[in-house]
Motif scaffolding. Sequence first.
Motif, short mmCIF file in Angstrom:
data_model
loop_
_atom_site.label_atom_id
_atom_site.label_comp_id
_atom_site.label_asym_id
_atom_site.label_seq_id
_atom_site.Cartn_x
_atom_site.Cartn_y
_atom_site.Cartn_z
N ALA A 101 52.89 97.30 -16.07
CA ALA A 101 52.35 96.03 -16.53
C ALA A 101 53.52 95.05 -16.62
O ALA A 101 54.21 94.99 -17.64
CB ALA A 101 51.66 96.19 -17.88
N SER B 259 49.62 93.82 -12.76
CA SER B 259 49.90 95.14 -12.21
C SER B 259 51.13 95.02 -11.31
O SER B 259 51.30 94.03 -10.60
CB SER B 259 48.69 95.62 -11.40
OG SER B 259 48.99 96.82 -10.74
N LEU C 215 44.73 96.11 -14.03
CA LEU C 215 45.33 97.11 -14.92
C LEU C 215 44.27 97.97 -15.62
O LEU C 215 44.56 99.08 -16.06
CB LEU C 215 46.20 96.42 -15.98
CG LEU C 215 47.50 95.81 -15.46
CD1 LEU C 215 48.12 94.92 -16.52
CD2 LEU C 215 48.47 96.89 -15.01
#
Length: 160
Positions: free
Chosen positions: A50, A69, A123
């Motif tokens: 992240a 991401s 994510l």
Amino acid sequence: MSDELKASSLKVQTFLSEHGEDFVVQQMPASTRTAKDAAEAIGCTVSQIAKSLIFKHGETGEPVLIVASGTNLVSPEKVRDATGIVLEKADASFVREKVGYAIGGVPPVAHHSQVHTILDRDLCQYPEIWAAAGTPNSVFKLNPQHLGSLTKGQWIDLAK
């Protein structure tokens, strides 16, 4: 991994400890400055990183945090369409001044002041993700739900 945290990482650990869960900031022996470096050091996929990117709000000049991401490039057009925010590039001194961390170690939490946060919906497909923790070689593991609650960010489709 080292147990001794630098001041920036300790600030992140303190924030995380004050917000409930048992998040543990880890000091890695190798660099985690880029998503690729972080994935190699951790042993996860690049997509599970992240990455925290600071931009400048085109109208207000305030910082905007995009947590994306690791494999995704941010589409400024998608961000504008979803949020109305026009993103401008931020230089290293702006990032350090506004959020208190150097590029390559910006965490998604524990900033100098409130930061408008936008989260990459990609994510959400992972049970665990990893984020920077204040230095170019510190990280912490969490899940997307925790990322959302810790940052109070807005989930959007932001990848190019």
